[in-house]
Enzyme design. Sequence first.
Site, PDB file in Angstrom:
ATOM      1  N   LYS A 190      37.709  32.536  34.402  1.00 49.09           N
ATOM      2  CA  LYS A 190      37.856  33.993  34.478  1.00 49.09           C
ATOM      3  C   LYS A 190      39.274  34.397  34.068  1.00 49.09           C
ATOM      4  CE  LYS A 190      39.078  37.029  37.461  1.00 49.09           C
ATOM      5  NZ  LYS A 190      39.703  38.053  36.575  1.00 49.09           N
ATOM      6  N   GLU A 264      48.727  27.220  41.368  1.00 46.52           N
ATOM      7  CA  GLU A 264      50.060  27.449  40.798  1.00 46.52           C
ATOM      8  C   GLU A 264      50.427  28.878  41.153  1.00 46.52           C
ATOM      9  OE1 GLU A 264      51.833  25.246  39.157  1.00 46.52           O
ATOM     10  OE2 GLU A 264      50.369  23.742  38.541  1.00 46.52           O
ATOM     11  N   CYS A 298      56.258  32.770  36.228  1.00 48.64           N
ATOM     12  CA  CYS A 298      56.334  32.272  37.616  1.00 48.64           C
ATOM     13  C   CYS A 298      57.570  31.420  37.816  1.00 48.64           C
ATOM     14  CB  CYS A 298      55.066  31.507  37.970  1.00 48.64           C
ATOM     15  SG  CYS A 298      54.564  30.326  36.719  1.00 48.64           S
ATOM     16  N   GLU A 395      59.384  37.866  44.803  1.00 43.60           N
ATOM     17  CA  GLU A 395      59.187  37.725  43.369  1.00 43.60           C
ATOM     18  C   GLU A 395      59.002  39.122  42.769  1.00 43.60           C
ATOM     19  OE1 GLU A 395      55.454  35.881  41.962  1.00 43.60           O
ATOM     20  OE2 GLU A 395      56.720  34.672  40.655  1.00 43.60           O
TER      21      GLU A 395
HETATM   22  P1  NAI Z   1      46.608  38.220  41.152  1.00 45.65           P
HETATM   23  O1  NAI Z   1      46.895  36.952  41.875  1.00 45.65           O
HETATM   24  O2  NAI Z   1      45.864  39.294  41.872  1.00 45.65           O
HETATM   25  O3  NAI Z   1      45.725  37.900  39.840  1.00 45.65           O
HETATM   26  C1  NAI Z   1      45.610  36.650  39.231  1.00 45.65           C
HETATM   27  C2  NAI Z   1      44.148  36.372  38.904  1.00 45.65           C
HETATM   28  O4  NAI Z   1      43.407  36.251  40.107  1.00 45.65           O
HETATM   29  C3  NAI Z   1      43.433  37.476  38.113  1.00 45.65           C
HETATM   30  O5  NAI Z   1      42.534  36.875  37.209  1.00 45.65           O
HETATM   31  C4  NAI Z   1      42.677  38.221  39.198  1.00 45.65           C
HETATM   32  O6  NAI Z   1      41.546  38.915  38.728  1.00 45.65           O
HETATM   33  C5  NAI Z   1      42.263  37.094  40.109  1.00 45.65           C
HETATM   34  N1  NAI Z   1      41.944  37.468  41.489  1.00 45.65           N
HETATM   35  C6  NAI Z   1      42.395  38.549  42.192  1.00 45.65           C
HETATM   36  N2  NAI Z   1      41.897  38.510  43.441  1.00 45.65           N
HETATM   37  C7  NAI Z   1      41.123  37.408  43.543  1.00 45.65           C
HETATM   38  C8  NAI Z   1      40.356  36.807  44.586  1.00 45.65           C
HETATM   39  N3  NAI Z   1      40.288  37.348  45.797  1.00 45.65           N
HETATM   40  N4  NAI Z   1      39.709  35.644  44.333  1.00 45.65           N
HETATM   41  C9  NAI Z   1      39.782  35.070  43.125  1.00 45.65           C
HETATM   42  N5  NAI Z   1      40.490  35.592  42.100  1.00 45.65           N
HETATM   43  C10 NAI Z   1      41.156  36.730  42.301  1.00 45.65           C
HETATM   44  O7  NAI Z   1      47.964  38.761  40.587  1.00 45.65           O
HETATM   45  P2  NAI Z   1      48.341  40.285  40.154  1.00 45.65           P
HETATM   46  O8  NAI Z   1      47.800  41.257  41.164  1.00 45.65           O
HETATM   47  O9  NAI Z   1      47.945  40.466  38.759  1.00 45.65           O
HETATM   48  O10 NAI Z   1      49.922  40.242  40.274  1.00 45.65           O
HETATM   49  C11 NAI Z   1      50.565  40.446  41.517  1.00 45.65           C
HETATM   50  C12 NAI Z   1      51.793  39.590  41.626  1.00 45.65           C
HETATM   51  O11 NAI Z   1      51.442  38.221  41.624  1.00 45.65           O
HETATM   52  C13 NAI Z   1      52.776  39.725  40.486  1.00 45.65           C
HETATM   53  O12 NAI Z   1      53.623  40.817  40.664  1.00 45.65           O
HETATM   54  C14 NAI Z   1      53.499  38.406  40.561  1.00 45.65           C
HETATM   55  O13 NAI Z   1      54.521  38.474  41.506  1.00 45.65           O
HETATM   56  C15 NAI Z   1      52.441  37.449  41.019  1.00 45.65           C
HETATM   57  N6  NAI Z   1      51.841  36.706  39.891  1.00 45.65           N
HETATM   58  C16 NAI Z   1      52.224  35.428  39.688  1.00 45.65           C
HETATM   59  C17 NAI Z   1      51.735  34.737  38.610  1.00 45.65           C
HETATM   60  C18 NAI Z   1      52.141  33.348  38.345  1.00 45.65           C
HETATM   61  O14 NAI Z   1      52.098  32.919  37.204  1.00 45.65           O
HETATM   62  N7  NAI Z   1      52.508  32.588  39.331  1.00 45.65           N
HETATM   63  C19 NAI Z   1      50.822  35.341  37.654  1.00 45.65           C
HETATM   64  C20 NAI Z   1      50.429  36.687  37.982  1.00 45.65           C
HETATM   65  C21 NAI Z   1      50.953  37.329  39.055  1.00 45.65           C
END
Ligand code: NAI
Length: 484
Positions: A190, A264, A298, A395
């Site tokens: 996804k 991650e 990240c 972050e």
């Molecule tokens: P997020 O963690 O909500 O989204 C990442 C992925 O997880 C997306 O594909 C989303 O649709 C999916 N997702 C969301 N809720 C889920 C659930 N309950 N179960 C399974 N999958 C789910 O991140 P978001 O809201 O886009 O960003 C928020 C913060 O997270 C950012 O400001 C940043 O600080 C951090 N982040 C860190 C990343 C990294 O590479 N470590 C990448 C993206 C965000």
Amino acid sequence: MMAIFEYAPAPESRDVVDIKPSYGLFINGEFTDGSGPSFKTVNPATEEPLAEIASATSDDVDRAVQAARKAFGVWSALPGAERAKYLFRIARIIQERARELAVLESLDNGKPIRESRDVDLPLVAAHFFYYAGWADKLEYAGFGRRTTNGQGGTKPLGVAGQVIPWNFPLLMLAWKIAPALACGNTVVLKPAETTPLTALLFAEICRQADLPPGVVNIVTGAGDTGAAVVAHPDVNKVAFTGSTEVGRIIARTVAGTDKKLTLELGGKAANIVFEDAAIDQAVEGIVNGIFFNQGHVCCAGSRLLVQESIQDELLAALKRRMGTLRVGDPLDKNTDVGAINSAAQLAKIRELSEIGESEGAERWSPACELPDKGFWFPPTVFTGVAQSHTIARDEIFGPVLSVLTFRTPAEAVEKANNTPYGLSAGIWTEKGSRILWMADKLRAGVVWANTFNKFDPASPFGGYKESGYGREGGLLGLEAYLDV
Ligand code: NAI
Ligand code: MG
């Protein structure tokens, strides 16, 4: 005499990509409708909708998992050398279509074309080449050989459910899909809801490579779709990259099942500059550490720890350099800093920056004109940051650097490790012995010395503490997809 030309290339043309008005789910080798309400993905640099995207409900996810289960029988039974052929083919098609993929990535994500073209795409292809090379050598990967009755050793896990974020859409796809397939697993992936387009183009590439149907399935949608993938009882392995918050939810869902899990998550990396460092190189490393990909990284070097004695000199040089960064059109080859990926992420960066000011840190950005439309944030540095400040702990995931100072190496280590995260760190010094001493003491999965944000498929990547667990990349990245 040599003629001198002003180098002013035209923006990369969006005509190299054929964006369809709408996209379905990719299940069992076919594009099919989703049962959920469709949504739009927008170009964050213009706010213009790019395409209508299908959304997968849990029933759709179930169809995808069933297709992956059926394909697992075929795919896992292929000799490794045969699986390798498909992966090499995919890698080559990615190279052939790199320009198209890079432009699409920049349109959907907002990152500068220079980065999608020169950093992301070469790494994406390299990941497929690297893991293609392992597919027929798994017996030698060091995880134990399979016994004559087929037990142990290098058996694949089955169906892998993979959920990825929006900051490196195609690269995170490669990190997840390449090792899974090399080991003989099949995949339901996804992509993030704001950046689904390159994953859907990758689906087309799977067809072009004649990958057997069902080996790769792409289900688009938001968090609910991701949750359905994670919770599906016939998924054997879950791999997630994203926020720590969602990582925790996923860990709870998976707890008590026999699913294998890798996470991650976030980071708050220290980039540590000692007084003996080469200042100009360190400035380049700091800029690359926090402004690369708008700081949506990240492992970004979001905390600069500078030795007090060179603080003034370093900050002056850093601000001069920041003044030369070009913010704007992601498709312009001269752009250094592109658009923030979404309105939500921009709101988060703004909020944390305001908290930074209200808690007493001093905010600075170079004068730069931001486009009227789209999501933009100027490269920003906060000085006078204390360890207790929110912007030293949370972050921000944007082009915002928090500067702290230290006097001794021991103090640098203590401050660097004073974070719930532990994904990466950087050290700038001319002293080799200090690099080794620091690297040993820093609780970070990756420690860069006199460089930052360098990636290689052969090198494992992953974190300590709240940055997650498990490793991706390299030999260790295979372990996550094998029943060892
Ligand atoms: P997020 O963690 O909500 O989204 C990442 C992925 O997880 C997306 O594909 C989303 O649709 C999916 N997702 C969301 N809720 C889920 C659930 N309950 N179960 C399974 N999958 C789910 O991140 P978001 O809201 O886009 O960003 C928020 C913060 O997270 C950012 O400001 C940043 O600080 C951090 N982040 C860190 C990343 C990294 O590479 N470590 C990448 C993206 C965000
Ligand atoms: Mg988008």
